[in-house]
Design a protein around this motif. Structure first.
Motif, short mmCIF file in Angstrom:
data_model
loop_
_atom_site.label_atom_id
_atom_site.label_comp_id
_atom_site.label_asym_id
_atom_site.label_seq_id
_atom_site.Cartn_x
_atom_site.Cartn_y
_atom_site.Cartn_z
N ARG A 47 0.83 -1.21 0.00
CA ARG A 47 0.00 0.00 0.00
C ARG A 47 0.85 1.26 0.00
N ASN A 48 1.89 1.25 0.86
CA ASN A 48 2.68 2.48 1.03
C ASN A 48 4.13 2.13 1.35
N PRO A 49 4.91 1.73 0.34
CA PRO A 49 6.30 1.31 0.58
C PRO A 49 7.15 2.40 1.22
N ASP A 50 6.90 3.66 0.88
CA ASP A 50 7.72 4.74 1.47
C ASP A 50 7.57 4.78 2.98
N LEU A 51 6.33 4.59 3.46
CA LEU A 51 6.08 4.63 4.92
C LEU A 51 6.85 3.50 5.60
N VAL A 52 6.80 2.31 4.98
CA VAL A 52 7.44 1.13 5.59
C VAL A 52 8.96 1.26 5.54
N LEU A 53 9.48 1.65 4.38
CA LEU A 53 10.94 1.79 4.25
C LEU A 53 11.46 2.86 5.22
N GLY A 54 10.65 3.93 5.40
CA GLY A 54 11.05 4.99 6.34
C GLY A 54 11.02 4.51 7.78
N PHE A 55 10.06 3.66 8.11
CA PHE A 55 9.95 3.09 9.47
C PHE A 55 11.19 2.28 9.81
N TYR A 56 11.61 1.44 8.87
CA TYR A 56 12.78 0.61 9.15
C TYR A 56 14.09 1.42 9.03
N ASP A 57 14.11 2.45 8.18
CA ASP A 57 15.30 3.34 8.14
C ASP A 57 15.48 4.02 9.49
N LEU A 130 16.93 2.54 2.89
CA LEU A 130 16.28 1.84 1.77
C LEU A 130 15.24 2.74 1.10
N SER A 131 14.84 3.83 1.82
CA SER A 131 13.74 4.64 1.24
C SER A 131 14.19 5.41 0.00
N ASP A 132 15.52 5.46 -0.24
CA ASP A 132 15.99 6.13 -1.48
C ASP A 132 16.14 5.12 -2.61
N ARG A 133 15.56 3.92 -2.43
CA ARG A 133 15.48 2.89 -3.48
C ARG A 133 16.84 2.56 -4.11
N PRO A 134 17.81 2.17 -3.29
CA PRO A 134 19.13 1.82 -3.85
C PRO A 134 19.04 0.57 -4.72
N ALA A 135 20.06 0.35 -5.55
CA ALA A 135 20.07 -0.82 -6.43
C ALA A 135 20.47 -2.06 -5.64
N CYS A 136 19.82 -3.17 -5.94
CA CYS A 136 20.21 -4.45 -5.33
C CYS A 136 21.66 -4.75 -5.73
N PRO A 137 22.52 -5.07 -4.76
CA PRO A 137 23.93 -5.34 -5.10
C PRO A 137 24.10 -6.54 -6.03
N VAL A 138 23.06 -7.40 -6.12
CA VAL A 138 23.18 -8.62 -6.93
C VAL A 138 22.63 -8.39 -8.34
#
Ligand code: BV8
Length: 233
Positions: A47-57, A130-138
């Motif tokens: 629903r809201n990935p930014d909210l979740v990524l910000g919570f864990y950041d 993670l909220s700045d959507r970095p690239a997966c290292p793999v």
């Protein structure tokens, strides 16, 4: 206490409270500040990935300022000096057990310092945001999520945990409310297998009545005292 050769320890947010890490259900805890459904479920993430990524950041940032406390250090001493089998199963996503020096640690709900790629499903050690959507290292896709187990997701390494409980002669629960399954059910699995059970917690929990013995107090005091008991037995 009879001859203890094989210990399984379950830890929860209470063991990290004295390090300044918010618990979930204490007054002012995380579930008072945030709605579980919004920040700790796959549906909330969709629903809201930014909210979740910000919570864990925010939690990863808080962790970078925290230090292991006397309870983490006591378990690390037990890990180093106890000659029998030991497994520290933690519900916590912090790395304070490891930073205190414990080696035999299993994160059944994942880790703040790990990122899971939703594209290639590979995990990578992660200490940044993670909220700045970095690239997966793999695979380079901008598809990283926190490598934590949300409600409705299967905890990690359950077979290994049940196998350890089956072999144990002592199950110790430290700093957990006993509110979330399957972790909250481990004490019953242990009792069904005639394993000795001990709870060390600030207050009586939802599961206290299942334990042979339940001691109330701060982990920073109870855990070092208990480790001394075990190592001097
Ligand atoms: C699953 C990681 C199935 C993320 C977390 C109805 C009935 C039974 C079960 C369910 C149900 N409806 C849904 C379920 C299942 C659900 C569940 O149990 N819900 C509960 C709310 C009823 N469980 C799940 O969804 C689990 N998965 O069941 O999968 C499945 C089957 C097949 C296929 C797929 C799936 C997954 C649950 C994991 C959720 N993730 N965390 C993150 O960290 O953000 S949960 C989170 O809360 C913790 O990890 C922990 O597990 C849980 C409980 O937290 P605690 O650690 O105990 O902390 P809390 O604040 O609650 O308590 C702190 C304690 O410390 C207190 O007692 C306090 O007194 C004490 N304390 C405080 N200070 C100190 C102290 N003690 C000592 N010293 C101090 N200083």
């Amino acid at each position: 206490m009879t001859d203890i050769r094989n210990i399984v320890i379950l830890t929860g947010a209470g063991i990290s409270a004295e390090s300044g890490i918010d618990t979930f259900r204490d007054a002012g805890g995380l579930w008072e500040q945030h709605n579980i459904d919004d920040v700790a479920t796959p549906e909330g993430f969709a629903r809201n990935p930014d909210l979740v990524l910000g919570f864990y950041d925010m939690r990863r940032e808080a962790l970078s300022k925290a230090q292991p406390n006397a309870a983490h250090q006591a378990l690390a001493r037990l890990d180093a000096e106890f000659s029998g089998d030991l497994l520290i199963v933690t519900q916590n996503v912090d790395d304070l057990h490891e930073r205190a020096g414990a080696k035999r640690v299993l994160h059944m709900h994942g880790e703040l310092k790990s990122a899971l790629c939703t594209a290639c499903e590979m995990r990578s050690p992660w200490d940044a945001t993670l909220s700045d959507r970095p690239a997966c290292p793999v695979c380079q896709a901008p598809s990283l999520r926190p490598d934590v187990v949300w409600f409705g997701e299967m905890p990690y390494q359950m077979e290994r945990i049940y196998g350890a409980i089956r072999e144990a002669d002592l199950f110790v629960s430290i700093g957990t409310s006993g509110a979330v399954y399957p972790a909250a059910g481990f004490v019953r699995d242990a009792r069904d297998l005639a394993v000795q059970t001990l709870e060390l917690n600030l207050e009586r929990s939802d599961g206290s009545h299942w334990f042979h013995e339940s001691r109330q107090g701060r982990a920073g005091e109870l855990v070092p005292a208990w480790v001394d008991e075990i190592l001097s037995a």
